[in-house]
Design a protein around this motif. Structure first.
Motif, short mmCIF file in Angstrom:
data_model
loop_
_atom_site.label_atom_id
_atom_site.label_comp_id
_atom_site.label_asym_id
_atom_site.label_seq_id
_atom_site.Cartn_x
_atom_site.Cartn_y
_atom_site.Cartn_z
N ARG A 180 0.85 -1.19 0.00
CA ARG A 180 0.00 0.00 0.00
C ARG A 180 0.88 1.24 0.00
O ARG A 180 1.24 1.78 1.04
N ARG A 181 1.21 1.68 -1.19
CA ARG A 181 2.03 2.86 -1.32
C ARG A 181 1.15 4.09 -1.54
O ARG A 181 0.03 4.00 -2.06
N PHE A 182 1.71 5.23 -1.17
CA PHE A 182 1.05 6.51 -1.41
C PHE A 182 1.92 7.31 -2.36
O PHE A 182 3.06 7.63 -2.04
N PHE A 183 1.38 7.58 -3.54
CA PHE A 183 2.11 8.33 -4.55
C PHE A 183 1.72 9.80 -4.39
O PHE A 183 0.69 10.24 -4.89
N CYS A 184 2.56 10.53 -3.67
CA CYS A 184 2.29 11.94 -3.36
C CYS A 184 2.86 12.80 -4.48
O CYS A 184 4.08 12.97 -4.57
N VAL A 185 2.00 13.31 -5.33
CA VAL A 185 2.44 14.02 -6.52
C VAL A 185 2.19 15.51 -6.37
O VAL A 185 1.11 15.95 -5.98
N ALA A 186 3.20 16.30 -6.71
CA ALA A 186 3.09 17.76 -6.66
C ALA A 186 2.42 18.24 -7.96
O ALA A 186 3.04 18.19 -9.02
N TYR A 187 1.16 18.67 -7.84
CA TYR A 187 0.46 19.14 -9.03
C TYR A 187 0.01 20.60 -8.89
O TYR A 187 -0.66 21.14 -9.78
N SER A 188 0.39 21.24 -7.80
CA SER A 188 0.01 22.63 -7.58
C SER A 188 1.15 23.37 -6.89
O SER A 188 2.04 22.75 -6.29
N THR A 189 1.11 24.68 -6.98
CA THR A 189 2.07 25.51 -6.26
C THR A 189 1.32 26.28 -5.17
O THR A 189 0.14 26.61 -5.32
N THR A 190 2.02 26.55 -4.09
CA THR A 190 1.46 27.33 -2.99
C THR A 190 2.34 28.55 -2.78
O THR A 190 3.55 28.41 -2.55
N ASP A 191 1.75 29.72 -2.90
CA ASP A 191 2.57 30.92 -2.73
C ASP A 191 2.90 31.12 -1.26
O ASP A 191 2.46 30.35 -0.39
#
Length: 288
Positions: A180-191
């Motif tokens: 059970r892996r969690f693929f944490c993908v960066a799809y947004s930017t936070t200012d």
């Protein structure tokens, strides 16, 4: 399963009622044309029982129209080439077995006390998969990113709350256990004011990185993903139905290069499903 309240809302939505009316009128038109043809060929066979035939026709048309629009909780299609199944499920992402995709920002923030909304996917992962242990989650994320150079380091003065290292869009931190892996993908930017931003280009780029990570680390096990781009990082001017189609197209395109997983499960949260044309999504999937 759809809850009764969500099912009721879905059935009474404007889109559903329009589809029901179109289906009913189409069926009734076909039934009327057939009845007219039979009457012409067999010399008015309906005359003795006209009311009964009309009632049966109306009941049949109502049944067909209702079956056409009734909310479905899941549907699948198997693609022999490249050998994968895509399943659409209405439900809770964290109730699914196998691997999960978790959308994150470019700083991989995790703290629900200051930056991340507790009800978000990241917040639920912390609470439900890590028992609220922020240190444990941060250690796993930092370990997963140790070989990925950040594109920028913010100062604490410029960014009072949140992590300081920024990573490229499409970066994936793979955490969790083998089953059970969690693929944490960066799809947004936070200012630096912790306002989240994303775009269609960001989403497409992040999906490309995501599928490659799943291919490398998922061992072809089922991977479940929510509808990225519909939360706080909502991509403006792109309806949820189009986001779903984009995710499916991206997965199919990447799968044709090399098999990613035996099954992709796209999980739609019930309140979101209540405002979606699920039949249209099923038709789209069937047409691929």
């Amino acid at each position: 399963m759809l809850t009764p309240g969500v099912a009721h809302e879905t059935l009474l939505s404007r889109r559903t009622l329009q589809l029901w009316a179109v289906t009913f009128l189409t069926c009734f038109g076909i039934a009327s044309a057939a009845a007219g043809l039979i009457e012409a060929l067999f010399n008015d066979p309906f005359k003795p029982f006209g009311a009964y035939y009309l009632g049966a026709a109306l009941l049949g048309c109502c049944t067909i129209a209702t079956a056409r629009v009734w909310p479905r909780t899941s549907f699948s299609r198997y693609f022999p080439i490249p050998g994968t199944t895509i399943t659409i499920v209405v439900g809770d992402l964290f109730d699914q077995d196998g691997h999960l995709v978790v959308g994150m920002n470019d700083t991989f923030d995790t703290d629900t006390g200051s930056v991340i909304a507790p009800h978000s996917i990241q917040g639920q992962m912390l609470a439900r998969e890590y028992g609220g242990d922020l240190t444990w989650l941060d250690e796993d994320v930092e370990k997963a990113l140790r070989d990925v150079p950040p594109t920028r380091l913010e100062s604490r003065t410029d960014r009072p709350r949140g992590k300081l290292a920024r990573y490229p869009i499409g970066t994936v931190a793979v955490i969790g256990e083998r089953h059970r892996r969690f693929f944490c993908v960066a799809y947004s930017t936070t200012d630096n004011g912790n306002v989240v931003h994303s775009s269609l280009d960001d989403l497409w780029q992040s999906l490309s990185g995501l599928w490659e990570a799943v291919r490398l680390h998922g061992e072809r096990r089922t991977v479940s993903v929510s509808v990225l781009g519909t939360g706080l990082a909502r991509i403006s001017n792109l309806p949820p139905g189009d986001l779903i189609r984009l995710i499916l197209i991206s997965y199919m395109a990447a799968s044709r290069e090399a098999v990613i997983a035996d099954q992709l499960r796209l999980v739609i949260h019930p309140p979101l499903a209540a405002n979606l044309n699920l039949q249209g999504i099923e038709d789209f999937l069937s047409a691929q």
